[in-house]
Each structure stands twice: as C-alpha cells, then as structure tokens.
Motif scaffolding. Structure first.
Motif, PDB file in Angstrom:
ATOM      1  N   TYR A 158       0.824  -1.208   0.000  1.00 25.88           N
ATOM      2  CA  TYR A 158       0.000   0.000   0.000  1.00 25.88           C
ATOM      3  C   TYR A 158       0.858   1.258   0.000  1.00 25.88           C
ATOM      4  O   TYR A 158       1.795   1.394   0.793  1.00 25.88           O
ATOM      5  N   VAL A 159       0.513   2.203  -0.874  1.00 26.56           N
ATOM      6  CA  VAL A 159       1.155   3.514  -0.858  1.00 26.56           C
ATOM      7  C   VAL A 159       0.595   4.334   0.303  1.00 26.56           C
ATOM      8  O   VAL A 159      -0.406   3.961   0.927  1.00 26.56           O
ATOM      9  N   GLY A 160       1.238   5.454   0.584  1.00 27.45           N
ATOM     10  CA  GLY A 160       0.894   6.245   1.751  1.00 27.45           C
ATOM     11  C   GLY A 160      -0.313   7.141   1.571  1.00 27.45           C
ATOM     12  O   GLY A 160      -0.195   8.378   1.605  1.00 27.45           O
ATOM     13  N   HIS A 161      -1.474   6.526   1.389  1.00 24.88           N
ATOM     14  CA  HIS A 161      -2.741   7.248   1.303  1.00 24.88           C
ATOM     15  C   HIS A 161      -3.732   6.487   2.164  1.00 24.88           C
ATOM     16  O   HIS A 161      -3.814   5.255   2.063  1.00 24.88           O
ATOM     17  N   PRO A 162      -4.491   7.156   3.025  1.00 29.00           N
ATOM     18  CA  PRO A 162      -5.338   6.442   3.996  1.00 29.00           C
ATOM     19  C   PRO A 162      -6.306   5.451   3.388  1.00 29.00           C
ATOM     20  O   PRO A 162      -6.643   4.444   4.010  1.00 29.00           O
ATOM     21  N   SER A 163      -6.779   5.699   2.172  1.00 27.39           N
ATOM     22  CA  SER A 163      -7.767   4.832   1.539  1.00 27.39           C
ATOM     23  C   SER A 163      -7.143   3.744   0.671  1.00 27.39           C
ATOM     24  O   SER A 163      -7.858   3.039  -0.036  1.00 27.39           O
ATOM     25  N   ALA A 164      -5.827   3.575   0.747  1.00 31.92           N
ATOM     26  CA  ALA A 164      -5.144   2.681  -0.191  1.00 31.92           C
ATOM     27  C   ALA A 164      -5.438   1.218   0.029  1.00 31.92           C
ATOM     28  O   ALA A 164      -5.378   0.428  -0.913  1.00 31.92           O
ATOM     29  N   GLY A 165      -5.758   0.815   1.285  1.00 33.59           N
ATOM     30  CA  GLY A 165      -5.807  -0.606   1.563  1.00 33.59           C
ATOM     31  C   GLY A 165      -7.059  -1.077   2.262  1.00 33.59           C
ATOM     32  O   GLY A 165      -8.028  -0.334   2.439  1.00 33.59           O
ATOM     33  N   GLN A 166      -7.009  -2.353   2.691  1.00 36.61           N
ATOM     34  CA  GLN A 166      -8.144  -2.951   3.369  1.00 36.61           C
ATOM     35  C   GLN A 166      -7.732  -3.982   4.420  1.00 36.61           C
ATOM     36  O   GLN A 166      -8.562  -4.715   4.934  1.00 36.61           O
ATOM     37  N   SER A 167      -6.423  -4.031   4.739  1.00 35.67           N
ATOM     38  CA  SER A 167      -5.944  -4.999   5.719  1.00 35.67           C
ATOM     39  C   SER A 167      -4.724  -4.453   6.434  1.00 35.67           C
ATOM     40  O   SER A 167      -3.862  -3.806   5.809  1.00 35.67           O
ATOM     41  N   ASP A 168      -4.628  -4.740   7.719  1.00 35.77           N
ATOM     42  CA  ASP A 168      -3.450  -4.346   8.483  1.00 35.77           C
ATOM     43  C   ASP A 168      -2.360  -5.405   8.408  1.00 35.77           C
ATOM     44  O   ASP A 168      -1.314  -5.252   9.021  1.00 35.77           O
ATOM     45  N   ARG A 169      -2.594  -6.474   7.649  1.00 34.05           N
ATOM     46  CA  ARG A 169      -1.587  -7.516   7.487  1.00 34.05           C
ATOM     47  C   ARG A 169      -0.930  -7.501   6.104  1.00 34.05           C
ATOM     48  O   ARG A 169      -0.017  -8.274   5.839  1.00 34.05           O
ATOM     49  N   VAL A 170      -1.393  -6.621   5.243  1.00 37.27           N
ATOM     50  CA  VAL A 170      -0.744  -6.420   3.950  1.00 37.27           C
ATOM     51  C   VAL A 170       0.363  -5.389   4.144  1.00 37.27           C
ATOM     52  O   VAL A 170       0.146  -4.368   4.799  1.00 37.27           O
TER      53      VAL A 170
END
Length: 379
Positions: A74-86
C-alpha cells in the motif's frame, strides 16, 4: 504421443538456454528471464515485513528467480488498503523491513522491485489499516455497480494519490530496490480510471480512452520525476478485473495502442501484461497474446504472465506425457521470437521455491503439478 529421452533432454536444454539469458530493463540487468509475479500474502502484521518475509523472497532469489516483483504494497494514502496484514510502503518501520528484504535478495543474486498499490473502490468502509478513511474511486463505483458506494475523487484526492505513488517510488530507490512496479491491473484504483465500466467522469480524467489514461500517466510521470533516469518503472495492467473476467479495456489493437501510448510517453520502461492464460491470443487474426501486442505497439520490454506451471505443463512434458509438450514449446517459441522479454511465475513459485532452479537446470522430472490444497505454508 510420447517423447524419447533424447527429445526430452534437447527440449530441457532449449528451455534452460532461452530462460537463462540476461535482459536489460532501462539501467537494470536481470540475470535471467524468470520473474516472480506479485501475490498478496497478508503475512505482515502492522504492514511491516518481518524476517519471515525476508526469508520468503531471499529463498526464491537464491533458487534462480531473476526478477522478484513483491506482493502488492500500500502507498501512503489512507484509503489505499483494506488490511493491516498487507505490507505498506510507507512509514519508518515498514521501510526498514523492506530494506532488509532488498538486501537479502541482492545477497542471493536476485533483483527486486516493490509493487505499489492502491485498491480504490475495492475497499469497504471501516477496513483496516485506517478504518476512518472512505472508499474512493474515479466515480465512486464498484465493479458491476450502477450506484456509487464510495466517494468520487476530487482533484485534491487525485493529487494526493499521485504524490503517494511518487513518494513510495523515491523511497524504493533510496532503500535499495532495483525499480518499482505500479499496479494498474485487476480492477484496483488505477485500473478503475482506465476502464469505462468504473470511470464515468466528465472532466479531464474521463471520457475517451486517452482521457481515462490521464490519472495513470500522471502517476508514471510523477514517479519518473522522483527517481533517477536509469531506475526502471514497470506498469502492470490487465483487460480482466476481479469479478469481471470478460472485461476489456481495448477491443482492438488500435484501442490498445491509444491506451498504452500515453503511458509509454509518461515514462514506463516495462509493461507487465497480466492475463489469466498466457497462451491465449488477445485479438482475432493474430496469435499474439496481450504481452506480445504490448511489445509490438510500444517497443518496450514486456513481462508475460498467466498460469505458467499451474497444470504441471513443464513437468509432464519431460516425463514423456507429450500432450503437455506443445504448451511448453508454445511458451518458449514466443520467448525466442521476442514476443515478450520475461515470464512471470506466480502460484507455482509459492508451492515450490526451487521452481526456477529446477527449470534452469533441466530438472523437469522434479517438478510437481500445482495443487492448491498442497499449499500448507507460503514460506
């Protein structure tokens, strides 16, 4: 049809010869034509790659993979991802972990690039790692939806995401990676702009195919500006999307050219053309696959990918099961004819970290067919 021991030996030698050739990608020399495809693993709690991730990549580099493309980060944008394990490609601890990965891969004789990723409208409200961040996309639409379920990106949103990709690329070069790959495939954010099915904008970022490439081209240009001229920038794209395998960005070579030309002009050095089955022709009237058409239209080096090794085609061919030999010959014929430059292998490398070494040394009898149930670990 069966193959003789002599024929099998000759075919193994041909495979090793063609795949063992080095290839130059801008300023990077990759020692052979085998790449590791990016595969999400969710083994990085807090987005931090640990020693197990270091070992995972180093093991495959030591076994002959020439170019590793990491799992999506994930790049540094708050909406970039959906998991704290990626894993994330921003933050002090996260980048320190990735620096160890790059160092270990280099020590093992390989090269490595991170795949930079923003999932866009695939995100659900409340997802980690930043649960308060909204789902955003070109039109706030999920694949297949007719009503927005997220927020249409403003110009500020666009600029922030472009900046996040550029900052991640700059960090990648700083901490020792050999290039970067921008994830523009499979229905994630960049692809959501490229595809008319999810991009309904009427401003400069929507409309005809060239306008729909503007967001991706701005990311490429911003990345290119923040890294050194010789640092390779790879762009991965696909026709198919998650939950929409028949989706297409381009119905003809002319439409594909209109999409790829702005990206090449913006600074893409290498295209990674993602297909589900590499042997399928992309357009009527030609045997070229998507990677082949990409190379023909842009003149850029290209990585092909799509089910290499999943049915055991290599191993079966060299155990005398001639029905699979044509599949192997097809791949090598295309490579020898410069239809593409590298071959990316995914799940077969998950199952067998030694896959590349076995192929490069002609040990095809040691290859086992891929079986999803056999993946007890992803080490």
């Amino acid at each position: 049809m069966t193959v003789t021991a002599s024929e099998a030996s000759e075919a193994a030698a041909r495979a090793a010869r063609l795949l063992a050739r080095p290839v130059t990608l801008n300023g990077l020399t990759v020692p052979n034509r085998i790449a590791m495809a990016p595969m999400t693993r969710m083994f990085s709690p807090g987005g931090i790659p640990g020693e197990d991730v270091v070992s995972y990549y180093a093991r495959r580099a030591a076994a002959g993979v020439g170019l590793i493309v990491t799992e999506g980060t994930y790049v540094g944008h708050p909406s970039a991802g959906q998991s704290d394990r990626v894993p994330r490609f921003h933050g002090e601890e996260q980048l320190a972990g990735w620096a160890k990965v790059a160092e270990a891969v280099h020590a093992a004789g390989g090269t490595i690039v991170p795949q930079l990723w923003h999932i866009g409208m695939v995100r659900d409200q409340g997802d980690q790692p930043f649960p308060d961040a909204p789902a955003v996309g070109p039109s706030g639409l999920r694949i297949g939806a007719t009503v927005p379920t997220g927020r249409e990106m403003t110009q500020r949103d666009v600029d922030d995401v472009v900046g996040a990709f550029a900052e991640a690329a700059e960090a990648a070069e700083r901490i020792g990676f050999d290039g970067v790959e921008i994830h523009g495939a499979h229905g994630y954010l960049v692809d959501q702009f490229l595809w008319a099915g999810t991009n309904r904008r009427t401003d400069a970022y929507g409309g005809d195919p060239v306008a729909r490439t503007r967001f991706a081209a701005e990311i490429v240009a911003a990345v290119r500006e923040r890294v050194s001229p010789a640092f390779p920038v790879i762009f991965r794209y696909s026709q198919w999307k998650q939950d929409a395998y028949d989706a297409r960005l381009a119905e003809t070579p002319e439409e594909l050219d209109a999409l790829l030309a702005p990206l090449a002009a913006a600074g893409v050095d290498v295209f990674h053309a993602s297909t589900r089955r590499y042997w399928r022709p992309e357009f009527d009237g030609s045997d070229l696959n998507l990677a082949g058409w990409t190379r023909k239209l842009t003149g850029k080096p290209v990585i092909t990918v799509g089910s290499v090794g999943l049915d055991g085609e290599f191993g079966r061919a060299f155990r005398g099961e001639g029905a699979a030999l044509g599949s192997l010959d097809n791949l090598l014929d295309r490579l020898e004819n410069d239809e593409f430059d590298l071959v990316a292998v995914g799940r077969a490398l998950l199952q067998d970290p030694q896959w590349a070494e076995k192929v490069l040394t002609g040990r095809f009898g040691d290859l086992a067919p891929f079986e999803a149930a056999s993946l007890k670990t992803l080490s």
